[in-house]
Design an enzyme around this catalytic site. Structure first.
Site, PDB file in Angstrom:
ATOM      1  N   ILE A  16       0.838  -1.208   0.000  1.00 27.10           N
ATOM      2  CA  ILE A  16       0.000   0.000   0.000  1.00 27.10           C
ATOM      3  C   ILE A  16       0.866   1.249   0.000  1.00 27.10           C
ATOM      4  O   ILE A  16       0.644   2.185  -0.773  1.00 27.10           O
ATOM      5  CB  ILE A  16      -0.949  -0.009   1.205  1.00 27.10           C
ATOM      6  CG1 ILE A  16      -1.979  -1.138   1.064  1.00 27.10           C
ATOM      7  CG2 ILE A  16      -1.647   1.338   1.362  1.00 27.10           C
ATOM      8  CD1 ILE A  16      -2.805  -1.376   2.312  1.00 27.10           C
TER       9      ILE A  16
ATOM     10  N   THR B 191      -4.999   4.858   7.969  1.00 20.85           N
ATOM     11  CA  THR B 191      -5.850   3.916   7.238  1.00 20.85           C
ATOM     12  C   THR B 191      -5.448   2.480   7.554  1.00 20.85           C
ATOM     13  O   THR B 191      -5.814   1.560   6.826  1.00 20.85           O
ATOM     14  CB  THR B 191      -5.751   4.150   5.717  1.00 20.85           C
ATOM     15  OG1 THR B 191      -4.371   4.076   5.324  1.00 20.85           O
ATOM     16  CG2 THR B 191      -6.321   5.502   5.328  1.00 20.85           C
TER      17      THR B 191
ATOM     18  N   ARG C  40      -4.653   0.390  11.277  1.00 23.46           N
ATOM     19  CA  ARG C  40      -5.402  -0.203  12.375  1.00 23.46           C
ATOM     20  C   ARG C  40      -5.546   0.839  13.485  1.00 23.46           C
ATOM     21  O   ARG C  40      -4.633   1.635  13.733  1.00 23.46           O
ATOM     22  CB  ARG C  40      -4.699  -1.458  12.924  1.00 23.46           C
ATOM     23  CG  ARG C  40      -4.814  -2.678  12.024  1.00 23.46           C
ATOM     24  CD  ARG C  40      -6.251  -3.193  11.970  1.00 23.46           C
ATOM     25  NE  ARG C  40      -6.406  -4.397  11.168  1.00 23.46           N
ATOM     26  CZ  ARG C  40      -6.755  -4.410   9.891  1.00 23.46           C
ATOM     27  NH1 ARG C  40      -6.949  -3.256   9.265  1.00 23.46           N
ATOM     28  NH2 ARG C  40      -6.893  -5.544   9.245  1.00 23.46           N
TER      29      ARG C  40
ATOM     30  N   ASP D  62      -9.486   6.606   9.409  1.00 22.74           N
ATOM     31  CA  ASP D  62     -10.424   5.652   8.819  1.00 22.74           C
ATOM     32  C   ASP D  62     -10.605   4.457   9.732  1.00 22.74           C
ATOM     33  O   ASP D  62     -11.433   3.586   9.464  1.00 22.74           O
ATOM     34  CB  ASP D  62      -9.928   5.198   7.447  1.00 22.74           C
ATOM     35  CG  ASP D  62     -10.946   4.327   6.724  1.00 22.74           C
ATOM     36  OD1 ASP D  62     -12.121   4.743   6.647  1.00 22.74           O
ATOM     37  OD2 ASP D  62     -10.580   3.231   6.264  1.00 22.74           O
TER      38      ASP D  62
ATOM     39  N   GLU E 193     -13.143   0.687  17.705  1.00 19.85           N
ATOM     40  CA  GLU E 193     -14.156   0.815  16.653  1.00 19.85           C
ATOM     41  C   GLU E 193     -15.179  -0.310  16.618  1.00 19.85           C
ATOM     42  O   GLU E 193     -16.235  -0.172  15.993  1.00 19.85           O
ATOM     43  CB  GLU E 193     -13.480   0.899  15.285  1.00 19.85           C
ATOM     44  CG  GLU E 193     -12.845  -0.398  14.811  1.00 19.85           C
ATOM     45  CD  GLU E 193     -12.193  -0.255  13.436  1.00 19.85           C
ATOM     46  OE1 GLU E 193     -12.508  -1.068  12.562  1.00 19.85           O
ATOM     47  OE2 GLU E 193     -11.383   0.668  13.240  1.00 19.85           O
TER      48      GLU E 193
ATOM     49  N   HIS F 168     -13.814   2.924   8.360  1.00 21.07           N
ATOM     50  CA  HIS F 168     -12.968   1.803   7.931  1.00 21.07           C
ATOM     51  C   HIS F 168     -13.332   1.374   6.511  1.00 21.07           C
ATOM     52  O   HIS F 168     -13.609   0.207   6.238  1.00 21.07           O
ATOM     53  CB  HIS F 168     -13.099   0.625   8.899  1.00 21.07           C
ATOM     54  CG  HIS F 168     -11.897  -0.273   8.902  1.00 21.07           C
ATOM     55  ND1 HIS F 168     -11.466  -0.943  10.024  1.00 21.07           N
ATOM     56  CD2 HIS F 168     -11.032  -0.635   7.919  1.00 21.07           C
ATOM     57  CE1 HIS F 168     -10.405  -1.672   9.737  1.00 21.07           C
ATOM     58  NE2 HIS F 168     -10.120  -1.490   8.462  1.00 21.07           N
ATOM     59  N   GLN F 169     -13.319   2.344   5.612  1.00 24.46           N
ATOM     60  CA  GLN F 169     -13.790   2.118   4.255  1.00 24.46           C
ATOM     61  C   GLN F 169     -12.709   2.259   3.202  1.00 24.46           C
ATOM     62  O   GLN F 169     -13.002   2.202   1.998  1.00 24.46           O
ATOM     63  CB  GLN F 169     -14.928   3.099   3.938  1.00 24.46           C
ATOM     64  CG  GLN F 169     -14.486   4.560   3.883  1.00 24.46           C
ATOM     65  CD  GLN F 169     -15.643   5.525   3.743  1.00 24.46           C
ATOM     66  OE1 GLN F 169     -16.402   5.721   4.686  1.00 24.46           O
ATOM     67  NE2 GLN F 169     -15.797   6.119   2.567  1.00 24.46           N
TER      68      GLN F 169
END
Length: 332
Positions: free
Chosen positions: A157, A235, A237, A261, A266, A298-299
């Protein structure tokens, strides 16, 4: 006899995507809207494999119960596996597989989306103009060109993110325990220590796995080492950031802005509609009120291509297991 899969935390889009891909596999998938936990583990009775997502509670007690029910495989439909007690799974003879690379482009592009939206106050501007307020006060941003971004973690990533950020004309620093020196040289990424990254970065973006070593890697100590007014993007954890310390940093303006995110606690909120209930997590409620903070659900992974790849890789992992083949995506 078809392999039976107990599929937890199933949303409508999960059912749609997995059902379509499963036409080529023929598994018997039982979908459950509940997350896997000690309270729901009884649903795994009779299943050969369980399919879980990021907020499943898969500790030693749950794994022991599943082993007693005959479960032989835990199939994560995500890259992270911090919520699974891998040692307990090994002890009870249950193998664990994951989806390590569903779409690095999706998450990298979303990280940039958050940077731009946060910097240029797009979210605030949209709310204002819908109410007929077209003033510019409070919407001042900065040029991304020439600024320095620090990436904690240099996996797939982060590498895609590097390519995008270099296209903006940004300077990129990276910290990784095992950096890809050839990639760094090719894309003009400077490999630095963690302290150097904190000190020099205008924006810090998190792309490392959640481990014992990286849990709360962003905390009061690390924040004091950062540039005044730094932007933090997560983005990865939620527990990479100690939320209380981030809030203190935002209050003191040491942290200028943050886009999350993911969130430390969560599990009780993300992927659910809680719009008709009070948010009783004080830290989350406070973050949602801050004008210089973006919280999304978390998208980052959520693109058509990614969800298709997740379904395909997950079911291929299960097929390989059922046929006794090498598990290329096994967590060891």
């Amino acid at each position: 006899m078809a392999i039976r899969i107990a599929f937890f935390d199933a949303k409508s889009y999960d059912r749609e995507n997995f059902a379509k891909v499963n036409e080529n596999f023929g598994f018997d998938i039982q979908y459950y809207k509940e997350r896997l936990s000690l309270n729901t583990v009884s649903l795994t009775q009779g299943a050969d494999a369980v399919c879980i997502f990021v907020n499943a509670e898969c500790d030693a007690r749950v794994i022991e119960r599943m082993a007693g029910y005959g479960v032989k495989l835990i199939a994560l439909r995500c890259a992270g596996f911090n919520n699974v007690d891998v040692q307990a799974a090994k002890q009870f003879g249950i193998r664990v597989v994951r989806v390590p690379a569903y779409s690095p482009h999706a998450v990298a592009e979303y990280a940039v989306t958050l940077m731009l939206a946060l910097n240029r106050k797009v979210y605030r501007s949209v709310y204002r103009t819908r109410e007929g307020n077209f003033r510019l006060g409070g919407l001042l941003g900065f040029d991304m060109y020439g600024k320095t971004v620090g990436l904690i973690g240099m996996g797939k990533i982060a590498k895609e993110l590097v390519k995008i950020l270099r296209g903006f004309g940004m300077n990129v620093l990276a910290y990784d325990l095992y950096p890809d020196e050839a990639f760094a040289k090719e894309h003009q990424v400077k490999i630095v220590s963690l302290d150097e990254l904190y000190e020099q970065s205008d924006i810090i973006s998190l792309h490392c796995p959640l481990t014992k070593e990286t849990q709360f890697i962003i905390n009061s100590d690390s924040i004091t080492k950062m540039k005044y007014g730094v932007m933090i993007i997560n983005t990865g954890r939620g527990k990479l950031i100690k939320t209380a310390d981030l809030i203190d940093g935002l209050r003191s303006h040491q942290v200028g802005s943050a886009a999350l995110d993911v969130y430390e606690e969560e599990a009780n909120y993300f992927y659910e509609d809680r719009s008709d209930k009070m948010i009783d997590d004080d830290k989350l409620a406070l973050l949602l009120m801050m004008p210089n903070v973006i919280v999304t659900s978390h998208q980052a992974f959520f693109t058509r291509e990614a969800v298709h790849n997740i379904a395909l890789t997950t079911l291929q992992n299960i097929l390989d297991f059922s046929e006794g083949k090498e598990l290329v995506n096994e967590v060891k």
